[in-house]
Design a protein around this motif. Structure first.
Motif, short mmCIF file in Angstrom:
data_model
loop_
_atom_site.label_atom_id
_atom_site.label_comp_id
_atom_site.label_asym_id
_atom_site.label_seq_id
_atom_site.Cartn_x
_atom_site.Cartn_y
_atom_site.Cartn_z
N ARG A 94 31.74 40.87 13.16
CA ARG A 94 31.99 41.98 14.08
C ARG A 94 32.36 41.42 15.44
N ILE A 95 33.42 41.95 16.05
CA ILE A 95 33.81 41.51 17.39
C ILE A 95 32.84 42.13 18.39
N ILE A 96 32.20 41.25 19.18
CA ILE A 96 31.18 41.69 20.14
C ILE A 96 31.57 41.43 21.58
N GLY A 97 32.70 40.74 21.79
CA GLY A 97 33.16 40.44 23.14
C GLY A 97 34.51 39.76 23.08
N PHE A 98 35.16 39.68 24.23
CA PHE A 98 36.45 39.01 24.29
C PHE A 98 36.80 38.67 25.72
N THR A 99 37.78 37.81 25.86
CA THR A 99 38.34 37.48 27.16
C THR A 99 39.85 37.30 27.02
N THR A 100 40.56 37.56 28.11
CA THR A 100 41.99 37.29 28.16
C THR A 100 42.26 36.41 29.38
N ALA A 101 43.19 35.49 29.23
CA ALA A 101 43.50 34.57 30.33
C ALA A 101 44.95 34.12 30.21
N GLY A 102 45.54 33.86 31.36
CA GLY A 102 46.91 33.36 31.40
C GLY A 102 47.26 32.88 32.79
N ARG A 103 48.50 32.49 32.95
CA ARG A 103 48.97 32.09 34.28
C ARG A 103 48.77 33.26 35.23
N ALA A 104 48.42 32.95 36.45
CA ALA A 104 48.09 33.98 37.44
C ALA A 104 49.24 34.96 37.64
N ARG A 105 48.89 36.24 37.70
CA ARG A 105 49.88 37.28 37.97
C ARG A 105 50.28 37.22 39.44
N HIS A 106 49.32 36.96 40.32
CA HIS A 106 49.55 36.80 41.76
C HIS A 106 48.68 35.63 42.22
N ILE A 107 49.30 34.63 42.78
CA ILE A 107 48.57 33.42 43.17
C ILE A 107 47.93 33.57 44.54
N GLU A 108 48.51 34.40 45.40
CA GLU A 108 47.98 34.53 46.76
C GLU A 108 47.66 35.98 47.07
N ILE A 109 46.66 36.16 47.91
CA ILE A 109 46.32 37.47 48.44
C ILE A 109 46.06 37.28 49.94
N ALA A 110 46.74 38.05 50.74
CA ALA A 110 46.60 37.97 52.20
C ALA A 110 46.76 36.53 52.69
N GLY A 111 47.73 35.81 52.12
CA GLY A 111 48.00 34.45 52.55
C GLY A 111 47.03 33.40 52.03
N ARG A 112 46.06 33.80 51.23
CA ARG A 112 45.08 32.85 50.70
C ARG A 112 45.41 32.54 49.24
N ARG A 113 45.47 31.25 48.91
CA ARG A 113 45.74 30.82 47.54
C ARG A 113 44.51 31.06 46.68
N LEU A 114 44.70 31.73 45.56
CA LEU A 114 43.58 32.00 44.67
C LEU A 114 43.47 30.96 43.56
N GLY A 115 44.50 30.82 42.75
CA GLY A 115 44.45 29.84 41.67
C GLY A 115 45.68 29.95 40.80
N GLU A 116 45.86 28.96 39.95
CA GLU A 116 47.03 28.93 39.07
C GLU A 116 46.83 29.78 37.82
N GLY A 117 45.60 29.83 37.32
CA GLY A 117 45.29 30.59 36.13
C GLY A 117 44.37 31.75 36.46
N GLU A 118 44.47 32.81 35.65
CA GLU A 118 43.66 33.99 35.90
C GLU A 118 42.92 34.42 34.63
N VAL A 119 41.63 34.61 34.76
CA VAL A 119 40.85 35.24 33.70
C VAL A 119 41.00 36.73 33.97
N GLU A 120 41.75 37.40 33.12
CA GLU A 120 42.10 38.80 33.38
C GLU A 120 40.99 39.75 32.94
N THR A 121 40.31 39.43 31.83
CA THR A 121 39.24 40.29 31.34
C THR A 121 38.13 39.45 30.73
N LEU A 122 36.92 39.98 30.79
CA LEU A 122 35.78 39.45 30.07
C LEU A 122 34.85 40.62 29.82
#
Length: 189
Positions: free
Chosen positions: A75-103
């Motif tokens: 039975r599936i009890i959890g999941f995560t999705t991840a990929g290259r970052a959709r947006h690397i910066e917010i308000a001029g601040r670098r966040l990261g290259e990869g993004e964990v989109e869901t957990l």
């Protein structure tokens, strides 16, 4: 027994069901009740079907054996999705290259190390696609937000987003370098 594996297209409905159940559990009082009630497993399943087919890193946690009723399969009890970052910066601040989109992990399976294992699997996928850092967004009022801090994530930015016509704050947690997340100890959180 709890196992992790790469998601298959056939998993989309179960993944959609976990997504809806997790939101309905985590967000009452944070998001409108009517919105949560209208969430659709089939709409979420269609989204995850497309993500799996499109190559997004989707990992599922499954329970089997003595962890599920006799005669039932994994039975599936959890999941995560991840990929290259959709947006690397917010308000001029670098966040990261990869993004964990869901957990998302079903309530009955929390506090058993499933989330930590899924986060490390997401980080491993991001490393495989060439990311040296990772981040994720979590709603500021989500009661589970401290989980990410216990995994070594640093809160670096906030922004307001719209969900169901309501303004909500979200916080970005960053792991830079990504090895900080890969090394997150099951005992540390």
């Amino acid at each position: 027994m709890i196992s992790l594996r790469k998601a298959r297209v056939a998993d989309a409905i179960a993944i959609g069901a976990v997504h809806v159940a997790a939101w309905r559990s985590a967000y009452p009082g944070i998001l409108p009740d009517a919105f949560l009630a209208r969430m659709s497993v089939s709409r979420q399943a269609a989204f995850y079907d497309a993500a799996i087919r499109g190559g997004t890193g989707v990992t599922v946690a499954t329970a089997s054996g003595m962890d599920v009723p006799v005669g039932s399969g994994p039975r599936i009890i959890g999941f995560t999705t991840a990929g290259r970052a959709r947006h690397i910066e917010i308000a001029g601040r670098r966040l990261g290259e990869g993004e964990v989109e869901t957990l998302y992990v079903l309530d009955d399976w929390r506090e058993r190390g499933v989330g930590r294992r899924l986060m490390r699997a997401a980080a491993a996928h991001l490393v495989d696609v060439g990311c040296r850092s990772a981040f994720l967004w979590v709603l500021r009022d989500n009661p589970s937000r401290w989980f990410y801090q216990r995994l070594g994530g640093r809160s670096v930015a906030e922004q307001t987003i719209q969900i169901a016509g309501q303004s909500v704050q979200q916080t970005a947690f960053v792991w830079d370098p990504i090895e900080q997340l890969l090394a997150a100890s099951p005992q540390a959180s």
